[in-house]
Motif scaffolding. Structure first.
Motif, PDB file in Angstrom:
ATOM      1  N   LEU A   1      80.101  63.766  96.360  1.00 29.71           N
ATOM      2  CA  LEU A   1      80.772  62.825  95.460  1.00 29.71           C
ATOM      3  C   LEU A   1      80.360  63.084  94.017  1.00 29.71           C
ATOM      4  CD1 LEU A   1      82.499  60.300  94.939  1.00 29.71           C
ATOM      5  CD2 LEU A   1      80.450  58.911  95.415  1.00 29.71           C
ATOM      6  N   GLY A   2      79.071  63.319  93.789  1.00 28.33           N
ATOM      7  CA  GLY A   2      78.594  63.582  92.436  1.00 28.33           C
ATOM      8  C   GLY A   2      79.179  64.852  91.849  1.00 28.33           C
ATOM      9  N   TYR A   3      79.220  65.920  92.660  1.00 32.32           N
ATOM     10  CA  TYR A   3      79.819  67.172  92.196  1.00 32.32           C
ATOM     11  C   TYR A   3      81.286  66.969  91.806  1.00 32.32           C
ATOM     12  CZ  TYR A   3      75.892  70.127  93.672  1.00 32.32           C
ATOM     13  OH  TYR A   3      74.668  70.730  93.798  1.00 32.32           O
ATOM     14  N   CYS A   4      82.037  66.334  92.694  1.00 30.75           N
ATOM     15  CA  CYS A   4      83.484  66.160  92.455  1.00 30.75           C
ATOM     16  C   CYS A   4      83.743  65.196  91.304  1.00 30.75           C
ATOM     17  CB  CYS A   4      84.168  65.660  93.725  1.00 30.75           C
ATOM     18  SG  CYS A   4      84.140  66.833  95.103  1.00 30.75           S
TER      19      CYS A   4
ATOM     20  N   VAL B   1      77.935  63.222  81.380  1.00 27.37           N
ATOM     21  CA  VAL B   1      78.140  62.648  82.706  1.00 27.37           C
ATOM     22  C   VAL B   1      78.369  63.748  83.736  1.00 27.37           C
ATOM     23  CG1 VAL B   1      79.604  61.096  84.073  1.00 27.37           C
ATOM     24  CG2 VAL B   1      79.088  60.558  81.679  1.00 27.37           C
ATOM     25  N   HIS B   2      79.027  64.820  83.310  1.00 26.03           N
ATOM     26  CA  HIS B   2      79.299  65.950  84.198  1.00 26.03           C
ATOM     27  C   HIS B   2      78.010  66.488  84.797  1.00 26.03           C
ATOM     28  CE1 HIS B   2      80.408  70.459  84.493  1.00 26.03           C
ATOM     29  NE2 HIS B   2      80.629  69.872  85.639  1.00 26.03           N
ATOM     30  N   GLN B   3      77.035  66.786  83.953  1.00 20.48           N
ATOM     31  CA  GLN B   3      75.776  67.355  84.439  1.00 20.48           C
ATOM     32  C   GLN B   3      74.944  66.329  85.190  1.00 20.48           C
ATOM     33  OE1 GLN B   3      73.966  69.177  80.951  1.00 20.48           O
ATOM     34  NE2 GLN B   3      74.727  71.168  81.593  1.00 20.48           N
ATOM     35  N   VAL B   4      74.928  65.087  84.701  1.00 21.21           N
ATOM     36  CA  VAL B   4      74.140  64.046  85.364  1.00 21.21           C
ATOM     37  C   VAL B   4      74.649  63.807  86.779  1.00 21.21           C
ATOM     38  CG1 VAL B   4      73.533  61.598  85.340  1.00 21.21           C
ATOM     39  CG2 VAL B   4      73.434  62.924  83.225  1.00 21.21           C
ATOM     40  N   CYS B   5      75.972  63.698  86.933  1.00 21.14           N
ATOM     41  CA  CYS B   5      76.558  63.447  88.255  1.00 21.14           C
ATOM     42  C   CYS B   5      76.299  64.595  89.219  1.00 21.14           C
ATOM     43  CB  CYS B   5      78.064  63.211  88.123  1.00 21.14           C
ATOM     44  SG  CYS B   5      78.505  61.631  87.395  1.00 21.14           S
ATOM     45  N   GLN B   6      76.216  65.800  88.700  1.00 26.66           N
ATOM     46  CA  GLN B   6      76.010  66.939  89.576  1.00 26.66           C
ATOM     47  C   GLN B   6      74.531  67.197  89.863  1.00 26.66           C
ATOM     48  OE1 GLN B   6      78.182  70.404  88.206  1.00 26.66           O
ATOM     49  NE2 GLN B   6      80.070  69.615  89.079  1.00 26.66           N
ATOM     50  N   LEU B   7      73.666  66.919  88.916  1.00 32.83           N
ATOM     51  CA  LEU B   7      72.256  67.263  89.077  1.00 32.83           C
ATOM     52  C   LEU B   7      71.456  66.184  89.800  1.00 32.83           C
ATOM     53  CD1 LEU B   7      71.374  68.983  85.672  1.00 32.83           C
ATOM     54  CD2 LEU B   7      71.510  70.038  87.928  1.00 32.83           C
ATOM     55  N   VAL B   8      71.691  64.914  89.463  1.00 27.69           N
ATOM     56  CA  VAL B   8      70.853  63.845  90.020  1.00 27.69           C
ATOM     57  C   VAL B   8      70.985  63.733  91.537  1.00 27.69           C
ATOM     58  CG1 VAL B   8      70.424  61.363  90.020  1.00 27.69           C
ATOM     59  CG2 VAL B   8      70.749  62.563  87.849  1.00 27.69           C
TER      60      VAL B   8
ATOM     61  N   SER C   1      72.093  65.903  93.754  1.00 33.82           N
ATOM     62  CA  SER C   1      71.651  67.131  94.427  1.00 33.82           C
ATOM     63  C   SER C   1      70.135  67.275  94.363  1.00 33.82           C
ATOM     64  CB  SER C   1      72.327  68.352  93.812  1.00 33.82           C
ATOM     65  OG  SER C   1      72.040  68.452  92.430  1.00 33.82           O
ATOM     66  N   THR C   2      69.531  66.816  93.255  1.00 34.42           N
ATOM     67  CA  THR C   2      68.067  66.854  93.149  1.00 34.42           C
ATOM     68  C   THR C   2      67.422  65.917  94.157  1.00 34.42           C
ATOM     69  OG1 THR C   2      68.214  67.402  90.794  1.00 34.42           O
ATOM     70  CG2 THR C   2      66.122  66.533  91.591  1.00 34.42           C
ATOM     71  N   LEU C   3      67.976  64.711  94.290  1.00 29.34           N
ATOM     72  CA  LEU C   3      67.462  63.769  95.285  1.00 29.34           C
ATOM     73  C   LEU C   3      67.574  64.345  96.693  1.00 29.34           C
ATOM     74  CD1 LEU C   3      68.928  60.398  93.928  1.00 29.34           C
ATOM     75  CD2 LEU C   3      66.541  61.136  93.861  1.00 29.34           C
ATOM     76  N   ALA C   4      68.732  64.943  96.988  1.00 30.78           N
ATOM     77  CA  ALA C   4      68.932  65.547  98.308  1.00 30.78           C
ATOM     78  C   ALA C   4      67.958  66.701  98.538  1.00 30.78           C
ATOM     79  CB  ALA C   4      70.378  66.034  98.443  1.00 30.78           C
ATOM     80  N   PHE C   5      67.755  67.509  97.497  1.00 29.87           N
ATOM     81  CA  PHE C   5      66.835  68.645  97.636  1.00 29.87           C
ATOM     82  C   PHE C   5      65.417  68.164  97.929  1.00 29.87           C
ATOM     83  CE2 PHE C   5      63.689  71.441  95.666  1.00 29.87           C
ATOM     84  CZ  PHE C   5      63.957  72.644  96.304  1.00 29.87           C
TER      85      PHE C   5
ATOM     86  N   PHE D   1      66.517  76.005  87.823  1.00 28.38           N
ATOM     87  CA  PHE D   1      66.372  76.172  86.376  1.00 28.38           C
ATOM     88  C   PHE D   1      67.579  76.871  85.779  1.00 28.38           C
ATOM     89  CE2 PHE D   1      65.156  78.891  82.798  1.00 28.38           C
ATOM     90  CZ  PHE D   1      64.679  77.930  81.908  1.00 28.38           C
ATOM     91  N   PHE D   2      67.985  77.979  86.387  1.00 33.64           N
ATOM     92  CA  PHE D   2      69.109  78.738  85.829  1.00 33.64           C
ATOM     93  C   PHE D   2      70.445  78.042  86.071  1.00 33.64           C
ATOM     94  CE2 PHE D   2      66.003  82.262  85.966  1.00 33.64           C
ATOM     95  CZ  PHE D   2      66.138  82.699  84.650  1.00 33.64           C
ATOM     96  N   PHE D   3      70.511  77.155  87.071  1.00 35.65           N
ATOM     97  CA  PHE D   3      71.722  76.368  87.260  1.00 35.65           C
ATOM     98  C   PHE D   3      71.887  75.341  86.138  1.00 35.65           C
ATOM     99  CE2 PHE D   3      73.844  72.532  88.865  1.00 35.65           C
ATOM    100  CZ  PHE D   3      75.042  73.067  89.323  1.00 35.65           C
ATOM    101  N   ALA D   4      70.767  74.760  85.711  1.00 38.29           N
ATOM    102  CA  ALA D   4      70.828  73.689  84.715  1.00 38.29           C
ATOM    103  C   ALA D   4      70.751  74.199  83.282  1.00 38.29           C
ATOM    104  CB  ALA D   4      69.682  72.694  84.965  1.00 38.29           C
ATOM    105  N   VAL D   5      70.115  75.363  83.067  1.00 38.41           N
ATOM    106  CA  VAL D   5      69.857  75.831  81.701  1.00 38.41           C
ATOM    107  C   VAL D   5      70.469  77.220  81.507  1.00 38.41           C
ATOM    108  CG1 VAL D   5      68.097  76.338  79.978  1.00 38.41           C
ATOM    109  CG2 VAL D   5      67.694  74.540  81.672  1.00 38.41           C
TER     110      VAL D   5
END
Length: 354
Positions: free
Chosen positions: A191-194, A207-214, A216-220, A258-262
């Motif tokens: 849901l966050g990715y989409c 919001v794009h990065q926050v929705c995708q990173l937060v 997935s980070t919790l899941a990881f 790291f390389f996904f986010a930066v």
């Protein structure tokens, strides 16, 4: 009789002549490949940060995008860094199928789910990078497919970690909630990715990065908690053969994140990484090696820890986890389809207004 060798020589000469004429014939029959364009010539949601050239033009024929697999553009490396791992993981699946009873042994099903989810996510990602540049709706459709693939792979990771890598005390602590929580976080990640991609439809926002990173980070963090606990439980005289691989996976996962986010190299050398050297390409490489190491350690634990996991899990546990996997596939697919329909509605309104 002397005419027979001469006839054979004539056939050989004719065949060689036809082979020499083949390249010009292929060039004449092959479709012309439009050149790449600059970032100013494509919509903002196609653009990568600090990537200025190498974009494929929109609204070409389908065969152009398929043949662009062999063209030099800014998605070529992204496609191949998923396509090659896809072949490797498919080979590993076929290889393990020769020695593991995936049909009759329920304890092998988590390993099977990991292998299948690895093949699916690399295949979906390769398709998204290859075909997502055709049009606006195709871009979102294929990337939403990619997000479903990534989400189901997250669940596959959680499943093998909980089933094979768990220590007994950590299993007793989380046995009733680990997989349901992993399932929830998987759906939340999709849901966050989409939704993040949907927010990026109108304009690039944080919001794009926050929705995708937060999510997935919790899941990881949750999915890898059995690994962290196992690493911390391993004393200096620990002789667990899987520990070095798990340590390597920690390094690979942090590097990929790291390389996904930066976009480090693109930021330092703007315009110089348009075709190769992008952070997302490095992310692909690190995550591919991470998955390969993960498959190896899951198989290692499957072979070496059978006494432990067969005591901790009943065969019906594996069946329940597999059912959860298919349920997650359905939920994530419906989520992606729902948000894609919202984007399609906006695109239709925009087209009518024009």
């Amino acid at each position: 009789m002397a005419t027979i060798p001469m006839e054979k020589l004539g056939l050989v000469y004719t065949s060689l002549q036809q082979i020499m004429d083949l390249p010009p014939t292929l060039m004449e029959t092959a479709p012309s490949m439009p050149g790449t364009v600059r970032d100013t010539e494509v919509p903002h949601y196609f653009r990568g940060q600090f990537i200025f050239t190498g974009y494929r033009p929109l609204y070409q024929e389908w065969r152009y995008y398929f043949l662009s697999l062999f063209q030099r553009h800014n998605e070529t490396v992204n496609v191949w860094t998923h396509l090659l791992p896809f072949v490797v993981f498919l080979f590993k699946l076929c290889q393990f199928n020769q020695s593991v009873d995936f049909v009759g042994d329920p304890h092998s099903w988590p390993l099977l789910v990991l292998l299948l989810s690895s093949v699916i996510y690399t295949g979906c990602s390769a398709v998204a990078h290859l075909l997502g540049g055709k049009s606006e709706l195709c871009h979102y459709a294929f990337y939403f497919l990619d997000y479903v693939g990534v989400a189901q792979y997250q669940y596959g990771c959680a499943m093998v970690h909980f089933y094979y890598a768990n220590e007994e005390d950590w299993h007793q602590l989380l046995s009733g909630i680990f997989m349901p929580m992993a399932s929830f976080l998987t759906c939340l990640s999709c849901l966050g990715y989409c939704f993040g991609k949907y927010c990026n439809h109108k304009q690039p926002t944080v919001v794009h990065q926050v929705c995708q990173l937060v999510p997935s980070t919790l899941a990881f963090c949750w999915d890898n908690s059995p690994i962290v606990h196992r690493l911390l439980s391993c004393t200096r005289d620990c002789k667990d053969p899987a520990i070095p691989y798990y340590r390597g996976q920690v390094v690979l996962s942090l590097s990929s994140a790291f390389f996904f986010a930066v976009p480090l190299l693109e930021r330092c050398f703007p315009g110089q990484c348009d075709f190769i050297g992008q952070g997302h390409q490095l992310f692909h490489v690190f995550i591919a090696f991470f998955t390969l190491s993960q498959i190896h350690t899951a198989h290692l634990d499957f072979e070496n820890r059978r006494d432990l996991y067969s005591r901790l899990h009943h065969s019906r546990d594996a069946a329940f986890f597999v059912k959860l996997y298919f349920l997650i596939l359905v939920v994530c697919s419906l989520t992606a389809a729902f948000i894609w329909q919202k984007i399609k509605h906006q695109v239709d309104l925009k087209t009518k207004s024009e």
